[in-house]
Scaffold this motif. Sequence first.
Motif, mmCIF file in Angstrom:
data_model
loop_
_atom_site.group_PDB
_atom_site.id
_atom_site.type_symbol
_atom_site.label_atom_id
_atom_site.label_comp_id
_atom_site.label_asym_id
_atom_site.label_seq_id
_atom_site.Cartn_x
_atom_site.Cartn_y
_atom_site.Cartn_z
ATOM 1 N N MET A 25 0.844 -1.173 0.000
ATOM 2 C CA MET A 25 0.000 0.000 0.000
ATOM 3 C C MET A 25 0.890 1.238 0.000
ATOM 4 N N PRO A 26 0.694 2.138 -0.963
ATOM 5 C CA PRO A 26 1.531 3.336 -1.005
ATOM 6 C C PRO A 26 1.243 4.230 0.199
ATOM 7 N N SER A 27 2.286 4.947 0.628
ATOM 8 C CA SER A 27 2.096 5.828 1.777
ATOM 9 C C SER A 27 1.201 6.996 1.378
ATOM 10 N N GLN A 28 0.379 7.392 2.326
ATOM 11 C CA GLN A 28 -0.512 8.520 2.109
ATOM 12 C C GLN A 28 -0.062 9.645 3.016
ATOM 13 N N LYS A 29 -0.055 10.835 2.488
ATOM 14 C CA LYS A 29 0.345 11.992 3.268
ATOM 15 C C LYS A 29 -0.857 12.890 3.508
ATOM 16 N N VAL A 30 -0.848 13.502 4.682
ATOM 17 C CA VAL A 30 -1.834 14.524 5.005
ATOM 18 C C VAL A 30 -1.082 15.837 4.911
ATOM 19 N N ASN A 31 -1.461 16.652 3.947
ATOM 20 C CA ASN A 31 -0.812 17.954 3.811
ATOM 21 C C ASN A 31 -1.681 18.887 2.988
ATOM 22 N N ASN A 32 -1.267 20.113 2.908
ATOM 23 C CA ASN A 32 -1.932 21.134 2.118
ATOM 24 C C ASN A 32 -1.064 21.447 0.915
ATOM 25 N N PRO A 33 -1.627 22.122 -0.092
ATOM 26 C CA PRO A 33 -0.785 22.524 -1.224
ATOM 27 C C PRO A 33 0.373 23.394 -0.721
ATOM 28 N N GLU A 34 1.536 23.155 -1.259
ATOM 29 C CA GLU A 34 2.726 23.850 -0.781
ATOM 30 C C GLU A 34 2.808 25.260 -1.335
ATOM 31 N N THR A 35 3.040 26.212 -0.450
ATOM 32 C CA THR A 35 3.311 27.584 -0.856
ATOM 33 C C THR A 35 4.734 27.618 -1.395
ATOM 34 N N VAL A 36 4.891 28.094 -2.601
ATOM 35 C CA VAL A 36 6.196 28.099 -3.254
ATOM 36 C C VAL A 36 7.058 29.210 -2.655
ATOM 37 N N VAL A 37 8.300 28.864 -2.373
ATOM 38 C CA VAL A 37 9.278 29.840 -1.874
ATOM 39 C C VAL A 37 10.490 29.793 -2.796
ATOM 40 N N PRO A 38 11.247 30.886 -2.861
ATOM 41 C CA PRO A 38 12.425 30.900 -3.739
ATOM 42 C C PRO A 38 13.413 29.807 -3.342
ATOM 43 N N ASP A 39 13.974 29.155 -4.338
ATOM 44 C CA ASP A 39 14.968 28.107 -4.111
ATOM 45 C C ASP A 39 16.352 28.715 -4.317
ATOM 46 N N THR A 40 16.797 29.419 -3.278
ATOM 47 C CA THR A 40 18.106 30.063 -3.342
ATOM 48 C C THR A 40 18.920 29.643 -2.122
ATOM 49 N N SER A 41 20.138 30.111 -2.062
ATOM 50 C CA SER A 41 20.978 29.797 -0.913
ATOM 51 C C SER A 41 20.608 30.633 0.308
ATOM 52 N N GLN A 42 19.814 31.679 0.114
ATOM 53 C CA GLN A 42 19.370 32.498 1.239
ATOM 54 C C GLN A 42 18.152 31.852 1.888
ATOM 55 N N MET A 43 18.039 32.063 3.190
ATOM 56 C CA MET A 43 16.887 31.499 3.904
ATOM 57 C C MET A 43 15.604 32.171 3.429
ATOM 58 N N ASN A 44 14.560 31.360 3.284
ATOM 59 C CA ASN A 44 13.254 31.881 2.886
ATOM 60 C C ASN A 44 12.283 31.720 4.062
ATOM 61 N N ASP A 45 11.028 32.071 3.843
ATOM 62 C CA ASP A 45 10.031 31.995 4.924
ATOM 63 C C ASP A 45 9.920 30.589 5.500
ATOM 64 N N TYR A 82 4.719 21.191 6.055
ATOM 65 C CA TYR A 82 4.784 20.140 7.087
ATOM 66 C C TYR A 82 3.713 19.130 6.727
ATOM 67 N N SER A 83 4.095 17.897 6.548
ATOM 68 C CA SER A 83 3.116 16.877 6.184
ATOM 69 C C SER A 83 3.213 15.717 7.163
ATOM 70 N N LEU A 84 2.167 14.943 7.216
ATOM 71 C CA LEU A 84 2.070 13.803 8.117
ATOM 72 C C LEU A 84 1.724 12.564 7.312
ATOM 73 N N GLU A 85 2.171 11.433 7.803
ATOM 74 C CA GLU A 85 1.821 10.154 7.183
ATOM 75 C C GLU A 85 0.500 9.661 7.774
ATOM 76 N N VAL A 86 -0.358 9.150 6.931
ATOM 77 C CA VAL A 86 -1.597 8.540 7.386
ATOM 78 C C VAL A 86 -1.268 7.142 7.906
#
Length: 107
Positions: free
Chosen positions: A1-21, A79-83
């Motif tokens: 049985m494939p793992s199921q995740k409980v999560n919301n759509p991810e808010t996109v943040v910049p993928d840079t070397s600087q810290m993002n939100d 942040y996501s959780l496994e069902v």
Amino acid sequence: MPSQKVNNPETVVPDTSQMNDRDFLNDMLNTEKYLTGSYNIAMNEVSNQNMYQELSTIFKETQDVQRNLYNVMFQHGWYSLEVADQQTMQQSYQKYSGYTNQFPYVN
């Protein structure tokens, strides 16, 4: 049985070397988790009742901050959780349900 995740759509943040939100929130969340663990140990070991009460208040405030940070991260999909399937939950229940017999003061 494939793992199921409980999560919301991810808010996109910049993928840079600087810290993002997401990075800042994750760092704060981990700090709050560390602090609540440390306050918990201190509360278990303090002998002075007034100090215990003060630590208890600080612990509760810190735990509330931790929960709020978790909620923000979960809402943004960072942040996501496994069902847990029914069989896993039942196995865990059976494993730990017998423990109450070991503690006569627990009803």
